[in-house]
Scaffold this active site. Sequence first.
Site, PDB file in Angstrom:
ATOM      1  N   GLU A 354     -36.922  -9.096 -51.606  1.00  0.00           N
ATOM      2  CA  GLU A 354     -37.098 -10.926 -51.652  1.00  0.00           C
ATOM      3  C   GLU A 354     -38.271 -11.242 -52.459  1.00  0.00           C
ATOM      4  O   GLU A 354     -38.546 -11.817 -53.794  1.00  0.00           O
ATOM      5  CB  GLU A 354     -36.237 -11.455 -50.719  1.00  0.00           C
ATOM      6  CG  GLU A 354     -35.763 -12.458 -50.205  1.00  0.00           C
ATOM      7  CD  GLU A 354     -34.732 -12.822 -49.519  1.00  0.00           C
ATOM      8  OE1 GLU A 354     -34.368 -14.006 -49.275  1.00  0.00           O
ATOM      9  OE2 GLU A 354     -34.622 -12.189 -47.888  1.00  0.00           O
ATOM     10  N   GLU A 626     -40.345 -14.077 -38.449  1.00  0.00           N
ATOM     11  CA  GLU A 626     -38.320 -14.570 -39.725  1.00  0.00           C
ATOM     12  C   GLU A 626     -36.700 -14.748 -37.802  1.00  0.00           C
ATOM     13  O   GLU A 626     -36.828 -15.913 -37.998  1.00  0.00           O
ATOM     14  CB  GLU A 626     -37.517 -13.400 -40.196  1.00  0.00           C
ATOM     15  CG  GLU A 626     -36.184 -14.100 -41.126  1.00  0.00           C
ATOM     16  CD  GLU A 626     -35.885 -13.373 -42.208  1.00  0.00           C
ATOM     17  OE1 GLU A 626     -34.791 -13.382 -43.140  1.00  0.00           O
ATOM     18  OE2 GLU A 626     -35.794 -12.302 -42.004  1.00  0.00           O
TER      19      GLU A 626
END
Length: 831
Positions: A354, A626
């Site tokens: 990502e 996260e």
Amino acid sequence: MSTWTASFITSATPSPAPEGPAAYLRKEFTLTRQPAAATLRVTAVGLIEPHLNGSVVGDEVLTPGWTSYRHRLVVSSHEVTDRIRIGGNVIGAVVGEGWALGRLGWEGKRHHYSERPAGWLQLELEYADGSTEVIVSDDTFRSSTGGGLTDSIYDGEEFDARLEPSGWDAPGFDDSAWDGVSLMDWPQESLVEPIAPPIRRIEELAPVDILTTPAGLTVLDFGQIISGWVRLQVTGPAGTTIALRHAEVMTDGEPDYETIRTARATDRYTLSGGGPEVWEPRFTFHGFRYVQVDGWPGELTADSVRAIVVHSDMRRTGWLETSDPLLNQLHANAVWSMRDNFVGVPTDCPQRDERLGWTGDINAFAPSAAFLYDVRGVLGSWLRDLAAEQAVRGFVPWVVPDVLSTPSSPTALWSDVAVSLPWTLYREYGDPRILAEAYPSMTAFIRQVADLLDENGLWSSGFQYGDWLDPDAPADNPAGGKTDRHLVAAAYLCRTTREMADTASVLEQPDDAAEFRALADRVRNAFLNEYVSANGRVANETATAYALAIAFDILDESQRAHAGDRLAAIVAAAGYRISTGFAGTPLVTDALSSTGHLDAAYLLLLETGCPSFLYPVTMGATTIWERWDSIRPDGSINPSGMTSLNHYALGAVVDWMHRTIGGLTPVEPGYSRMRIAPRPGRGVTSAVLRHTTVHGDVLVDWRIVDGEGRVLVTIPDGTTAEVELPLHPDAAVFEIVAGSHEWNYPVDDASQGGSYNLDSTLGDIAADPNAWRLFTDAFGRHVPGVPLDGDDPGAAALSIRTLLDYIPGASEELKTDIEASLDAATTGASA
């Protein structure tokens, strides 16, 4: 600015493989006189390592970084006068695929910007007589390949030292077997001078341990999650291949690669033999703490390897150290996550498939980022990319540069970074030019959203991320949190329309200011009518809903007080564990402390159970996660598929720590006037904050010891400050000017809690947030699922001893744990 006359050149015979070898480019030229000055300018479609007369030029890495390439391609400049000689010279470069060609995003797409990599070089020579000469990349260059077999941002780099052409970048090398080059058509108008600092090697870390796992693997532990790569020094037989596989975490004693998803994150080096060899990758980077090493010849020692920390070379501007070691680690984790995610672009994560410039992450973290580092360059450059893509695409992309396959619809917290980030930077640095440059982008976004409002003035339709990653959201739906996503959108629009009106006023645009002020009033009234009762109760009854309504000044004063009480009750009912996601987390401690619930804010901050700010710290985290439970209490990885251990967004609470524990808040943009008001709580008895403002250094050093307070403050020339001394018996406030100031005084040491035992009532304990948290935690461990209501009318007369008598088969262990919790509450302990 120079006149750009060089051409983009690429190998005339491209590799048929999807991930081909790096291109080696060279040109030999002869000079008959010595230049007085020489400057080498370089960029690439891909990544470039420039060479001149036998060695690499400069200390930049991953050049030219990642920008919106067809709009803005950065040209680096290097002063090379001392490297030029009379006679034969060689200019050259190695070019890799980088972000321009490699796969980007979880969709796996390649070639977002180009089908082939290309280098661009321009050597500018100035002579003492004023004449000039320019050597440029053109069709006279030669091309070949070398040791660099593959390079990929996500997957790593493979290098075979046996294939490296010795002396290729020095005069006299025979390149007759090399191929020619092809010219690539690329818009010259995209070439720009840099405004951001380059990416560099910043720091080196030695391994803290070399492990042998139960499966027999050799694993390096560098003690800290970083972004970068490993440099190795090795001696061994020619043809020996060493593989370095990078991971963030180990589970059950083995490296765990789940958090990097499909990124292979593996570097391979094949030795040429014949003596010590030193190698490090040049066209990739990894997010890692652990490295699995396979194929090492002989004994692997700590002296043979170093982790190279790589990120944009920003200047550090903010520090905070408190009396609480866990808070200090939380702060350090936020700093490291910022460093690791500022590799040219402010990304979400540096490790997996990502690593995109997500707008929501930087919007949430921006005030913290601007305090910790000078981000005018990195974020100023990024905002230019955002504006360029917004102008062409008609929307603010969710990721910048935009490589998503679908358009990005306007969304709160993500798209509105176009407004809030310039405003945050203006507040930090006091420079209205930041707002002036971003103004067309800001106004375009606000007017676009204004056209989307319903007849009542609400942003009530369209996709929204909502309170992303609310810990109560389903694992497969991180946008499905407790708080209505359109409530979140409407609240954020209240903030951004006010910021837009204030921006127009700063830039002396009275017509725009009136337009946006009216819009701000309209959306605020719409929010109040739709989501807030007359007394201040907010729809959804979630911590995020109340935090937004309070922090964005949507409520009137009477509503605000009631909302603060409700928020404190919600936070207490959750046991001071986190119940907010991206939208609410940066604001919830502010909303509590600003409405008279400082103690609740500290309890929320200091909680260590899962989920909480400090839970990852207790699990050994060295960066911000996260998810609140990216690693679960049993040590397993959260199986959701979104479990990065290096996301800075949820570390946005350090902004509150800077302003509340450290005590520093700008009153005027750029800190020309500031407020210094540390607010101790829950056993935090000292703090030292330092911040380098545009005017100079600010120091706030306070401590409370044995009933005495000491505060030392230093502010720079050109500034003034209002200082409120913490726990001063007279709530003393002082106005100060530049210089150092010190105060010593007896503190108001009124107890933060009461004295509790089994004869205390449920109501007594419920009135003390910390006592209630400790008591309900202990009770819930033994009697899960039984609700306790401290506000019930009968609570004031119900003793804890009597309550325990009501529990069938209540164990002595329950009674012992309850007594321990009440003792802890009496002493003021928060855990």
